[in-house]
Design an enzyme around this catalytic site. Structure first.
Site, PDB file in Angstrom:
ATOM      1  N   ASP A  83       0.917  -1.249   0.086  1.00 13.68           N
ATOM      2  CA  ASP A  83      -0.038  -0.136   0.103  1.00 13.68           C
ATOM      3  C   ASP A  83       0.869   1.316   0.067  1.00 13.68           C
ATOM      4  OD1 ASP A  83      -2.148  -1.941   0.270  1.00 13.68           O
ATOM      5  OD2 ASP A  83      -2.755  -1.135   2.184  1.00 13.68           O
ATOM      6  N   LYS A 126      -2.859  -6.326   4.020  1.00 17.06           N
ATOM      7  CA  LYS A 126      -4.171  -7.187   3.543  1.00 17.06           C
ATOM      8  C   LYS A 126      -3.801  -8.470   3.515  1.00 17.06           C
ATOM      9  CE  LYS A 126      -5.931  -3.567   2.247  1.00 17.06           C
ATOM     10  NZ  LYS A 126      -4.574  -2.639   2.686  1.00 17.06           N
ATOM     11  N   SER A 472      -5.827   4.428   4.673  1.00 18.23           N
ATOM     12  CA  SER A 472      -4.784   4.057   5.283  1.00 18.23           C
ATOM     13  C   SER A 472      -5.204   4.040   6.709  1.00 18.23           C
ATOM     14  CB  SER A 472      -3.516   4.888   4.890  1.00 18.23           C
ATOM     15  OG  SER A 472      -2.332   4.123   5.916  1.00 18.23           O
TER      16      SER A 472
END
Length: 558
Positions: A83, A126, A472
């Site tokens: 990310d 994730k 985030s």
């Protein structure tokens, strides 16, 4: 051990399995091994991110632990998307989708190879919900092994991390930071291996999984570089063989009460908004009746008792120094806020696991439940005519819990980012970013580049951001995400116009678009669903299958 290889014996037992055994001998198995449990080790090692770059070292120790416990380790890999690296690019669309790919790939291997148990070694955002979703689907004895968090960097005598870098971009665009300062910070913010250091999504999920009872007690706060992680990895084999002998499966542990423990811990620690999405998805796969409203119910009675970034001062390595997540769990248990009777991967209850924890909160990193930073939890679910199915607001670390102002509407993250960095967003504005939801993105991008730019531009206390995308774990300030239904399916956020007055009140849990029902209905009549036009096959598949964010944005059915 014959009775413990319930699934793998279909591969190894019988004269007709000679071809399969022949292939297994080629990878080093012996006659004795054919009668042992076969254990999958899902290894999410990857060079694409510091979160995962070291995981093979941990996974190799897991392999030793499995062998020492009298089982056969079978290591395999799956993907990771970073990310922090893809943030603000088209590649960020792949992030949430990777959760489903991880879950699907682990499920496929364990099912396809008839494995008797699963150990998953993971670290990035994730990874963790992805492997937990697979464990819930497969329901074979399983344990999660966390790779640990990165240590903070040092700049100008202060600890810094990736959150500071995103906010530094905003400060640089405003002229408050020189290019040299920006580059100097860049070179030290991430000093080595490990997941992002604050109470961002990775550490939120590691803490939640420990609170759920699916990882070894005390492991979720150990830094990545600490050799204790390797000892935990070896120990995991001993715990797993015990689970197999007792036939304890993930769904025996991942009950509604265990999910409530996980949510309570996230709320108490000021965890990431992504925890809502991921815990709902994990519950879906475990067939647990968890609802988005459960977060509000628990938040109303859960004190916020940690001082962790982004809403505070410290990082996960400081939690470890203060005694680790077990100190937080013991404090919550003593306050009557955890279910102590739930089963864990140790074969013991949560209360039994915590019975020897005597370390008290230091009231600097971890607070007593009697003297919390806030009497309620760090997340709130908002509803109203702008978000009938709900939206998520992280109140931890912000005093900006009410806002009303005019909408400035943007149909993509990049459009909004450009407006903010060019000075087009001003005090009191309500920035609306839409068509970035699970289907509309597709992929539900995180908005750290945008929220970092807002904070860096000095607008964090005077504006509000609302999106059908997500944030985030490093996001702070008045940022509201996961608005559902999303714009792409005709949710009300699709019909907001520039200048409309929008209000938010965290106390009443309301998110209101101040136009009449009649006007909202009229706007909807003139709306046409946009075509989801993406070239990538995996994104097209995701967009066709994905559910609402309000039930976890899952792709495995309603």
């Amino acid at each position: 051990m014959m009775s413990l290889n319930k699934k793998s014996k279909v591969v190894t037992q019988g004269d007709d399995r000679a071809p399969a055994r022949s292939m297994l001998r080629a990878v080093g198995l012996t006659d004795e091994d054919m009668n042992k449990p076969f254990i999958g080790i899902a290894n999410l090692v990857s060079d694409v991110t510091p979160c995962n770059v070291h995981l093979d070292r941990i996974a190799q120790k897991v392999k030793i632990g499995v062998r020492d416990a009298g089982m056969v380790p079978m290591m395999f890999g799956t993907i990771t998307i970073s990310d922090g690296i893809s943030m603000g690019t088209e590649g960020m669309k792949a992030s949430l989708v990777s959760r489903e790919i991880i879950a699907d790939s682990i499920e496929a291997v364990v099912f396809g190879e008839s494995l008797d148990g699963l150990l998953a070694v993971a670290a990035c955002d994730k990874n963790m919900p992805g492997v937990m979703m697979a464990m819930a689907r497969l329901n074979v004895p399983s344990i999660f092994v966390y790779g640990g968090a990165i240590l903070p960097g040092k700049y100008d005598g202060k600890d810094i991390n990736i959150q500071d870098m995103f906010e530094a971009v905003g400060a640089y665009s405003r002229g408050d930071l020189s290019l040299k300062q920006l580059i100097d910070m860049e070179k030290v913010a991430c000093p080595g291996e490990g997941a992002c250091s604050g109470m961002f999504t990775a550490n939120t999920m590691s803490s939640a999984i420990e609170a759920m009872g699916m990882s070894i007690p005390g492991a979720s706060s150990i830094p990545a570089v600490d050799p204790r992680n390797e000892a935990v990895a070896v120990k995991s084999g001993e715990f797993l063989i015990d689970l197999i002998k007792k036939d304890i499966k993930p769904r025996d542990i991942m009950t509604k009460r265990a999910f409530e423990n996980a949510i309570t811990t996230v709320l108490a620690m000021g965890g990431s908004t992504n925890a809502v999405l991921h815990l709902l998805a994990m519950a879906h796969e475990a067939e647990v009746d968890l609802n988005i409203e459960d977060f509000n119910t628990l938040s109303e009675k859960t004190p916020y008792i940690t001082n962790l970034r982004p809403g505070g001062k410290y990082v996960m390595s400081d939690v470890d120094k203060a005694g680790g997540v077990p100190v937080i769990l013991k404090e919550l248990l003593n306050a009557g806020l955890l279910h102590g009777d739930v089963l864990t991967i140790t074969g013991k209850t949560m209360t039994e696991n915590l019975s020897e924890i005597t370390t008290k909160p230091d009231n600097e990193v971890i607070y007593s439940h009697n003297t919390p930073r806030s009497s309620t939890g760090g997340l709130v679910i908002l509803k109203g005519n702008l978000a009938p199915e709900g939206a998520v607001f992280k109140v931890a670390g912000t005093k900006h819990v009410k806002h009303e102002g005019p909408a400035k509407v943007y149909n993509s993250e990049r459009e909004a980012f450009n407006a903010i960095t060019s000075g087009k967003v001003v005090d009191e504005d309500v920035v609306i970013i839409r068509y970035e939801g699970p289907k509309g993105g597709p992929g539900m991008q995180e908005m750290l580049a945008v929220t970092g730019a807002i904070m860096g531009a000095g607008l964090g206390d005077s504006t509000m951001l609302i999106t059908d995308g997500r944030f985030s774990g490093a996001t702070r300030g008045p940022s509201i995400g996961h608005v559902a239904p999303e714009a792409a399916v005709g949710g009300p956020i699709a019909f907001v116009e520039n200048g409309d007055i929008v209000s938010m009140d965290a106390d009443t849990k309301e998110l209101i678009l101040h136009i009449s029902d009649e006007e909202l209905s009229n706007r909807k009549k003139d709306w046409t669903a946009p075509e989801i036009n993406v070239k990538n096959a995996f994104l097209r598949k995701y967009a066709k299958l994905v559910s609402s964010a309000s039930i976890g944005a899952v792709t495995s059915g309603d």
